[in-house]
Design a protein around this motif. Structure first.
Motif, PDB file in Angstrom:
ATOM      1  N   ASP A 193     -14.008   5.250 -10.632  1.00 40.76           N
ATOM      2  CA  ASP A 193     -14.468   6.148 -11.689  1.00 40.76           C
ATOM      3  C   ASP A 193     -15.801   6.823 -11.392  1.00 40.76           C
ATOM      4  OD1 ASP A 193     -12.249   5.496 -13.363  1.00 40.76           O
ATOM      5  OD2 ASP A 193     -13.258   3.631 -13.922  1.00 40.76           O
ATOM      6  N   ASP A 194     -16.326   6.645 -10.160  1.00 45.59           N
ATOM      7  CA  ASP A 194     -17.650   7.208  -9.923  1.00 45.59           C
ATOM      8  C   ASP A 194     -17.614   8.698  -9.591  1.00 45.59           C
ATOM      9  OD1 ASP A 194     -16.896   7.385  -7.255  1.00 45.59           O
ATOM     10  OD2 ASP A 194     -18.181   5.743  -6.572  1.00 45.59           O
ATOM     11  N   GLY A 195     -16.439   9.207  -9.205  1.00 45.28           N
ATOM     12  CA  GLY A 195     -16.304  10.641  -8.976  1.00 45.28           C
ATOM     13  C   GLY A 195     -16.984  11.165  -7.729  1.00 45.28           C
ATOM     14  N   SER A 196     -17.654  10.299  -6.984  1.00 45.81           N
ATOM     15  CA  SER A 196     -18.396  10.772  -5.815  1.00 45.81           C
ATOM     16  C   SER A 196     -17.838  10.245  -4.501  1.00 45.81           C
ATOM     17  CB  SER A 196     -19.866  10.357  -5.932  1.00 45.81           C
ATOM     18  OG  SER A 196     -19.996   8.942  -5.967  1.00 45.81           O
ATOM     19  N   THR A 197     -16.885   9.338  -4.567  1.00 49.55           N
ATOM     20  CA  THR A 197     -16.318   8.741  -3.361  1.00 49.55           C
ATOM     21  C   THR A 197     -14.906   9.255  -3.137  1.00 49.55           C
ATOM     22  OG1 THR A 197     -17.628   6.729  -3.664  1.00 49.55           O
ATOM     23  CG2 THR A 197     -15.725   6.591  -2.200  1.00 49.55           C
ATOM     24  N   VAL A 198     -14.635   9.707  -1.923  1.00 52.39           N
ATOM     25  CA  VAL A 198     -13.306  10.191  -1.567  1.00 52.39           C
ATOM     26  C   VAL A 198     -12.489   9.019  -1.056  1.00 52.39           C
ATOM     27  CG1 VAL A 198     -11.985  11.777  -0.124  1.00 52.39           C
ATOM     28  CG2 VAL A 198     -14.270  12.432  -0.934  1.00 52.39           C
ATOM     29  N   LEU A 199     -11.380   8.730  -1.715  1.00 60.69           N
ATOM     30  CA  LEU A 199     -10.446   7.701  -1.271  1.00 60.69           C
ATOM     31  C   LEU A 199      -9.386   8.405  -0.433  1.00 60.69           C
ATOM     32  CD1 LEU A 199     -10.116   5.758  -4.656  1.00 60.69           C
ATOM     33  CD2 LEU A 199     -11.634   5.244  -2.721  1.00 60.69           C
ATOM     34  N   LEU A 200      -9.447   8.209   0.881  1.00 56.40           N
ATOM     35  CA  LEU A 200      -8.627   8.973   1.813  1.00 56.40           C
ATOM     36  C   LEU A 200      -7.462   8.129   2.306  1.00 56.40           C
ATOM     37  CD1 LEU A 200      -8.663  11.797   3.156  1.00 56.40           C
ATOM     38  CD2 LEU A 200      -9.818  10.737   5.107  1.00 56.40           C
ATOM     39  N   ASP A 201      -6.263   8.527   1.927  1.00 56.37           N
ATOM     40  CA  ASP A 201      -5.035   7.784   2.235  1.00 56.37           C
ATOM     41  C   ASP A 201      -4.419   8.335   3.518  1.00 56.37           C
ATOM     42  OD1 ASP A 201      -2.292   6.887   2.252  1.00 56.37           O
ATOM     43  OD2 ASP A 201      -2.474   6.447   0.118  1.00 56.37           O
ATOM     44  N   GLY A 202      -4.321   7.489   4.563  1.00 55.44           N
ATOM     45  CA  GLY A 202      -3.840   7.938   5.857  1.00 55.44           C
ATOM     46  C   GLY A 202      -2.345   7.806   6.077  1.00 55.44           C
ATOM     47  N   ARG A 203      -1.590   7.483   5.048  1.00 54.69           N
ATOM     48  CA  ARG A 203      -0.156   7.242   5.202  1.00 54.69           C
ATOM     49  C   ARG A 203       0.655   8.542   5.141  1.00 54.69           C
ATOM     50  NH1 ARG A 203       1.150   3.506   0.405  1.00 54.69           N
ATOM     51  NH2 ARG A 203      -0.188   5.082  -0.597  1.00 54.69           N
ATOM     52  N   PRO A 204       1.929   8.499   5.541  1.00 52.39           N
ATOM     53  CA  PRO A 204       2.806   9.664   5.370  1.00 52.39           C
ATOM     54  C   PRO A 204       2.921  10.031   3.896  1.00 52.39           C
ATOM     55  CG  PRO A 204       3.808   8.054   6.840  1.00 52.39           C
ATOM     56  CD  PRO A 204       2.601   7.387   6.241  1.00 52.39           C
ATOM     57  N   VAL A 252      -6.831  11.100  -2.018  1.00 54.56           N
ATOM     58  CA  VAL A 252      -6.421  12.318  -1.321  1.00 54.56           C
ATOM     59  C   VAL A 252      -5.627  11.902  -0.088  1.00 54.56           C
ATOM     60  CG1 VAL A 252      -7.226  14.382  -0.101  1.00 54.56           C
ATOM     61  CG2 VAL A 252      -8.472  13.550  -2.114  1.00 54.56           C
ATOM     62  N   ASN A 253      -4.520  12.578   0.164  1.00 52.28           N
ATOM     63  CA  ASN A 253      -3.665  12.215   1.293  1.00 52.28           C
ATOM     64  C   ASN A 253      -4.041  13.000   2.555  1.00 52.28           C
ATOM     65  OD1 ASN A 253      -0.135  12.503   2.134  1.00 52.28           O
ATOM     66  ND2 ASN A 253      -1.554  10.856   2.608  1.00 52.28           N
ATOM     67  N   LEU A 254      -4.182  12.296   3.667  1.00 51.72           N
ATOM     68  CA  LEU A 254      -4.379  12.909   4.984  1.00 51.72           C
ATOM     69  C   LEU A 254      -3.638  12.047   5.992  1.00 51.72           C
ATOM     70  CD1 LEU A 254      -5.618  15.007   6.868  1.00 51.72           C
ATOM     71  CD2 LEU A 254      -7.678  13.576   6.991  1.00 51.72           C
ATOM     72  N   ASP A 255      -2.392  12.408   6.271  1.00 48.34           N
ATOM     73  CA  ASP A 255      -1.574  11.654   7.224  1.00 48.34           C
ATOM     74  C   ASP A 255      -2.278  11.659   8.583  1.00 48.34           C
ATOM     75  OD1 ASP A 255       0.333  10.723   9.034  1.00 48.34           O
ATOM     76  OD2 ASP A 255       2.003  11.697   7.995  1.00 48.34           O
ATOM     77  N   GLN A 256      -2.607  10.469   9.059  1.00 47.50           N
ATOM     78  CA  GLN A 256      -3.380  10.359  10.297  1.00 47.50           C
ATOM     79  C   GLN A 256      -2.696  10.967  11.514  1.00 47.50           C
ATOM     80  OE1 GLN A 256      -2.222   8.143  12.925  1.00 47.50           O
ATOM     81  NE2 GLN A 256      -0.364   7.821  11.714  1.00 47.50           N
ATOM     82  N   HIS A 264      -4.520  -0.051   9.473  1.00 50.87           N
ATOM     83  CA  HIS A 264      -4.147   0.385  10.824  1.00 50.87           C
ATOM     84  C   HIS A 264      -4.268   1.903  10.948  1.00 50.87           C
ATOM     85  CE1 HIS A 264      -1.859   0.625  14.594  1.00 50.87           C
ATOM     86  NE2 HIS A 264      -1.113   1.551  14.006  1.00 50.87           N
ATOM     87  N   TRP A 265      -3.429   2.634  10.219  1.00 49.82           N
ATOM     88  CA  TRP A 265      -3.519   4.096  10.225  1.00 49.82           C
ATOM     89  C   TRP A 265      -4.883   4.568   9.721  1.00 49.82           C
ATOM     90  CZ3 TRP A 265       1.851   4.486   7.495  1.00 49.82           C
ATOM     91  CH2 TRP A 265       2.873   4.387   8.454  1.00 49.82           C
ATOM     92  N   ALA A 266      -5.454   3.826   8.786  1.00 52.50           N
ATOM     93  CA  ALA A 266      -6.755   4.204   8.233  1.00 52.50           C
ATOM     94  C   ALA A 266      -7.822   4.278   9.309  1.00 52.50           C
ATOM     95  CB  ALA A 266      -7.175   3.207   7.153  1.00 52.50           C
ATOM     96  N   SER A 267      -7.656   3.488  10.365  1.00 51.06           N
ATOM     97  CA  SER A 267      -8.662   3.490  11.423  1.00 51.06           C
ATOM     98  C   SER A 267      -8.676   4.815  12.179  1.00 51.06           C
ATOM     99  CB  SER A 267      -8.425   2.326  12.389  1.00 51.06           C
ATOM    100  OG  SER A 267      -7.252   2.522  13.163  1.00 51.06           O
ATOM    101  N   MET A 268      -7.539   5.494  12.247  1.00 51.47           N
ATOM    102  CA  MET A 268      -7.510   6.809  12.899  1.00 51.47           C
ATOM    103  C   MET A 268      -8.339   7.811  12.103  1.00 51.47           C
ATOM    104  SD  MET A 268      -6.387   8.930  15.308  1.00 51.47           S
ATOM    105  CE  MET A 268      -4.761   8.683  16.042  1.00 51.47           C
ATOM    106  N   ASN A 269      -8.126   7.866  10.793  1.00 47.86           N
ATOM    107  CA  ASN A 269      -8.918   8.783   9.970  1.00 47.86           C
ATOM    108  C   ASN A 269     -10.396   8.414  10.017  1.00 47.86           C
ATOM    109  OD1 ASN A 269      -6.707  10.299   9.303  1.00 47.86           O
ATOM    110  ND2 ASN A 269      -6.497   9.494   7.214  1.00 47.86           N
ATOM    111  N   TRP A 270     -10.699   7.109   9.990  1.00 49.03           N
ATOM    112  CA  TRP A 270     -12.097   6.678  10.116  1.00 49.03           C
ATOM    113  C   TRP A 270     -12.670   7.153  11.442  1.00 49.03           C
ATOM    114  CZ3 TRP A 270     -14.280   3.818  14.002  1.00 49.03           C
ATOM    115  CH2 TRP A 270     -15.630   3.471  13.819  1.00 49.03           C
TER     116      TRP A 270
END
Length: 333
Positions: free
Chosen positions: A201-212, A235-239, A279-285
């Motif tokens: 609920d802080d509105g300042s952090t982007v939760l980036l989902d690396g899945r299909p 927010v979705n960003l497929d790695q 696992h996939w999250a590490s690519m976006n990171w």
């Protein structure tokens, strides 16, 4: 379930001590030239050939056995140590697969590769797919979390080394002198479920989902996840968009920057990268933090499998009753 489980069962005093040791280690590197300093998080074949005989270089071959064959035994970069992924890099903890091992186990695994802490480490995946390459980015993140400074991945992995007519291959296993590795932890590189809840609920952090997209929408899920969907507001960003399957390489930096969703494109944005099990999250990171140099990027190791273990944790999903009926009809319900 919190992520400070990684540190064995470090109490706050121990965690503070780990941070102090990390700072001391960082200062100790100042003024010491590294024999094979890496030019960036990705190196090419020419750089690796030039530096292959450097005494402080450790090359890690992450390829595992497949279809009964052992690709490392069949041929590898001369001097490369074999540490297949996931192997000792991940563990099942509290019923959640793919987690970081306990600290003592992780230290033992890293030390078994002859790594004491000040070496230059180059990670070599097969580079056969984006998911396989993500094993290398996960190892990179793990080693950085443990305090290593000099890290890189061979862009294109074993396939570009093997395709270069000027390179050689070895089939013998190098002699490894195990090191007494002690982690200099960087706890700021990962977040816990508690941390994620505080960000909802802080509105300042982007939760980036690396899945299909199908998993993000809730049309599909990891077998170990208890529910369909994604973290609220994510927010979705497929790695996979960052990997070029034709070359086995990460796309150029300018292309990677152009692929970011607007919310994550700002270099100062606070981003939590997650997927199913980290696992996939590490690519976006890796792309955001290491390739593009964004400073406020963390990884959520539990990700959706760990998050959905707690029925009180909210999820958002586009899944419909019709999706459930289709899954039942296909024998997946």
């Amino acid at each position: 379930m919190t992520h400070h489980r990684l540190f064995g069962r470090l109490v706050p005093v121990e965690l503070a001590a780990a941070i102090v040791l990390t700072a001391a280690a960082c200062f100790s590197f100042v003024g010491h030239a590294h024999a094979s300093d890496v030019p960036g998080p990705l190196v090419d074949v020419d750089w690796l050939k030039t530096n292959l005989d450097q005494p402080d270089l450790v090359v890690i071959d992450t390829r595992g056995e497949a279809d009964g064959s052992d690709p490392y035994a069949e041929g590898h970069i001369p001097g490369a140590v074999h540490a297949p992924y996931p192997g000792g890099w991940r563990a099942t903890r509290d019923g959640v697969p793919g987690q970081l091992p306990e600290l003592s186990a992780l230290e033992k695994h890293i030390g078994s590769l002859g790594i004491s802490g000040d070496e230059t480490v180059v990670i070599v995946p097969a580079a056969s797919s984006s998911s396989e390459f993500s094993g290398a980015t996960r190892i990179y993140w793990t080693l950085k979390l443990a305090g290593l400074e000099h890290l890189a991945i061979l862009n294109g992995g074993y396939r570009v080394w093997n395709a270069d007519p000027s390179t050689t291959l070895a089939t013998d296993k190098p002699e490894i002198v195990a090191a007494d590795f002690k982690a200099q932890l960087r706890p700021g590189l990962l977040v816990s479920s508690d941390d994620v809840r505080s960000h909802l609920d802080d509105g300042s952090t982007v939760l980036l989902d690396g899945r299909p997209a199908e998993q993000f929408k809730g049309k599909d899920k990891h077998p170990a996840a208890k529910r369909f969907g994604h973290l609220p507001g994510a927010v979705n960003l497929d790695q996979s968009v960052f990997f070029d399957p034709a070359t086995g390489k990460i796309v150029p930096q300018t292309v990677a920057a152009s692929l970011l969703p607007e919310a994550a494109a700002q270099s100062k944005a606070e981003v939590v990268s997650y997927c199913n099990t980290g696992h996939w999250a590490s690519m976006n990171w890796f792309i955001l933090s290491e390739v593009l140099g964004h400073n406020n990027v963390t990884l959520y190791d539990d990700s959706m499998v760990g998050w959905t273990e707690n029925p009180d944790n909210p999820v958002e999903s586009e899944r419909s009753r019709l999706d459930d009926i289709k899954a039942w009809w296909n024998g997946n319900g």
